[in-house]
Design an enzyme around this catalytic site. Structure first.
Site, PDB file in Angstrom:
ATOM      1  N   CYS A 184       0.868  -1.182   0.000  1.00 44.70           N
ATOM      2  CA  CYS A 184       0.000   0.000   0.000  1.00 44.70           C
ATOM      3  C   CYS A 184       0.903   1.230   0.000  1.00 44.70           C
ATOM      4  CB  CYS A 184      -0.958   0.005   1.187  1.00 44.70           C
ATOM      5  SG  CYS A 184      -0.165   0.145   2.797  1.00 44.70           S
TER       6      CYS A 184
ATOM      7  N   HIS B 188      -3.615   5.954   8.960  1.00 42.33           N
ATOM      8  CA  HIS B 188      -2.201   6.133   9.286  1.00 42.33           C
ATOM      9  C   HIS B 188      -1.620   7.183   8.348  1.00 42.33           C
ATOM     10  CE1 HIS B 188      -2.567   2.872   6.309  1.00 42.33           C
ATOM     11  NE2 HIS B 188      -1.485   3.397   5.761  1.00 42.33           N
TER      12      HIS B 188
END
Length: 624
Positions: free
Chosen positions: A378, A542
């Site tokens: 990712c 995040h």
């Protein structure tokens, strides 16, 4: 027709050019305003401030492009070497070197990346910084000298060739076709030889004889550039669309044509639009027998009209309007095609994902022969991919396959990666980093059916000796256990939207001493890229990979929202009841990630985590 593989290569090349130019579009806008305002023929002439114009277009803008190009290839080290190489290009010629920067920057990045790969594991401990600094300096110096000696002669040869082409067409009375050479020459800043060597002498002679000249408007016509910018305003996307409006004002009314060059450079197909616009504009001038009495400088519509004789007003306005219309139509066509291509790519990914869910094997087992490592990637390699990797790793272990499953950031994918799994919105980016790998797309990193089908295909291929049961953990497995305490668990929360939930998680990470305050902003930046909602009622917000410097130590906060928080407006079922804020220095947080993915096998565990008011129950489940 282009093959599917060729189309992907063209799309990737276009995206690469765009990624070099678009981060610096603000600098182009700033230069455009300064030029339009302060040059002698500007709106607020100022001799002192006008001194900014030359250095900015000669040095600043090419250096920024070279820096960005190097960074795309090899991160910060590539950016520095790319900028050094670009300096050689700039000094090697006396015209602004955008094209040279777009070559030198990535070349510098590629060179340092190859060196780093060669030197990997060969540098003695304690000498890393010395080797890193000297290698980038020496390689940058060599490239700067190389480009310095090569670029000057190359530019001169290209300029001479373009001027010769225009001269032939002028002598053959094929004036409209001169735009085939003029428009590309403008984009590459090679139009001076054409203007001063051919058009100006002919224009002055013709103006003295007939009172006007068509040659003064062949290059100065703002129509072709206007059409491209209008197309971006309507059919563009992202930063290009947002900045095209301001660029249009600078170009059309300020007369600074250079402002639209980046929009063409990042999508070379648009050269056809400006060429066609130029051809139609010149043809209109010939048809109306129109021209200017003197050069229009700068090339704004105002300056053009001031230099237009009364009997040529209609012809000149028609020339600008028709050139803009033709350019707009063709540029719009290409921009719409680009959108559709991206859309079709996304549709194919979604179809592939659905096929996996329904048990359809869309990759033949033979393709998996020899796969020894799977990367789940990712943007930051922190939350989403960690969850997916943990779930897949467990299934690989249960199948008895000797395959390593690890998660990482897309930028950290190794060139020799064999199999890569990414979110569908990030797959194209991952393909740029690892074009030779097999790529799988999904829209939910917790899609158990996807992993079940993949593991089944891997098992059928017998990619490893099944007698050797070995589940390889990530190479950077934590040395010490990560401790989740009751101070990091927050139950019974409410939030009006995902922004509130993300901010709450970020502020708790700050209060716990895990991150600096700037990390919270990076969490929102990450959310803009791709939603951190994973499915199964779980979101893991995040920061971006660039924000890792703001992480003081690895930390996790578990935030429970029993009533749920909607994370994706266009997906009705994207309701997160567990919002887990993550800040990772290394991989210590994987203990909690693994516990969460294990809990997904137990519906009662997920229900308890989402609804309980007992912190101890949460800790017990996540420490399991």
């Amino acid at each position: 027709m282009l093959s599917a593989n060729a189309k992907v290569k063209v799309q990737n090349f276009g995206r690469f050019l765009s990624n070099m130019v678009m981060p610096n579009i603000g600098a182009f806008i700033a230069w455009g305003f300064i030029t339009a305002l302060f040059i002698p023929t500007g709106w607020l002439p100022n001799e002192t401030l006008a001194k900014l114009v030359g250095p900015m277009i000669t040095y600043l803008l090419p250096l920024l492009i070279g820096y960005s190009g190097g960074k795309l290839i090899a991160g910060e080290r590539g950016a520095v070497v790319g900028a050094i190489a670009t300096a050689g290009v700039i000094v090697g010629t006396d015209i602004p070197m955008f094209l040279g920067a777009m070559i030198a920057g990535p070349t510098g990045g590629w060179a340092i990346k190859r060196f780093d790969k060669w030197a990997d594991g060969k540098i003695k401990s304690g000498f890393e910084m010395l080797v890193n600094n000297f290698s980038s300096g020496i390689i940058g110096m060599i490239l700067a000298i190389l480009f310095f000696w090569l670029i000057g002669p190359a530019v001169k040869a290209l300029s001479t060739m373009l001027a010769a082409g225009v001269d032939i067409l002028v002598k053959a009375h094929l004036l409209p076709l001169t735009s085939i050479f003029v428009e590309p020459a403008k984009i590459l800043f090679l139009n001076n030889a054409i203007n001063h060597g051919i058009f100006s002498p002919l224009g002055i002679q013709q103006s003295q004889e007939f009172g006007q000249s068509i040659f003064f408007l062949i290059e100065a016509n703002p129509g072709p550039g206007l059409g491209v910018l209008l197309a971006y305003i309507i059919f563009g996307k992202g930063t290009a669309k947002q900045t095209a409006g301001g660029a249009t004002i600078i170009h059309f009314f300020g007369g600074i044509h250079e402002i639209y060059f980046p929009y063409v450079l990042m999508n070379p197909r648009l050269l056809l639009a400006v060429i066609a616009g130029g051809v139609s504009g010149v043809f209109t001038l010939v048809l109306f027998n129109a021209g200017l009495v003197a050069p229009a400088s700068p090339g704004s519509i105002i300056a053009v009209l001031l230099m237009t004789p009364q009997n040529a007003i209609v012809g000149v306005l028609a020339s600008v309007a028709i050139a803009a219309t033709v350019s707009f139509v063709i540029a719009s066509f290409f921009l719409k095609i680009q959108k559709e291509e991206n859309g079709h790519s996304l549709e194919k990914m979604q179809a592939a994902s659905k096929a996996m869910k329904s048990g359809v094997q869309f990759n033949t087992p033979a393709r998996y022969q020899g796969v020894q490592k799977i990367f789940v990637a990712c943007d930051a390699g922190m939350g989403s991919s960690a969850m997916g990797a943990s779930m897949l790793r467990k299934k690989v272990k249960e199948a008895g396959l000797a395959i390593e499953v690890t998660n990482c950031a897309i930028n950290d994918l190794p060139e020799d990666a064999q199999l890569v799994i990414t979110h569908q919105d990030l797959t194209l980016r991952a393909k740029k980093h690892t074009p030779n790998a097999m790529h799988f797309s999904l829209n939910n990193f917790l899609d158990a059916h996807f992993y079940d089908n993949l593991v089944q295909d891997l098992s059928n291929t017998k990619v490893a000796d099944l007698a050797k049961v070995s589940t390889l953990e990530p190479q950077e497995a934590p040395q010490t256990a990560f401790v989740l305490t009751e101070k990091q668990v927050f139950l019974g929360l409410k939030a009006a939207n995902k922004e509130e939930a993300i901010r709450f998680a970020g502020e708790r990470l700050v209060e716990s001493g895990f991150v600096l305050p700037s990390y919270v902003d990076a969490m929102f930046e990450r959310e803009k890229m791709v939603s951190t909602y994973l499915g199964e009622g779980i979101a893991v917000p995040h920061g971006t990979i660039e924000a890792k410097d703001a992480v003081l130590k690895t930390g996790v906060v578990v935030c429970q929202y029993p009533e749920g928080v909607k994370f994706n407006e266009d997906e009705e079922d994207s309701i997160a009841k567990l919002v887990i804020g993550i800040a990772a220095k290394n991989n210590e947080h994987l203990q909690v990630v693994s516990a969460i993915t294990n809990a997904l096998d137990n519906e009662d565990a997920i229900r308890i985590l989402s609804e309980t008011d007992d912190v101890e129950k949460v800790l017990a489940l996540l420490k399991a």
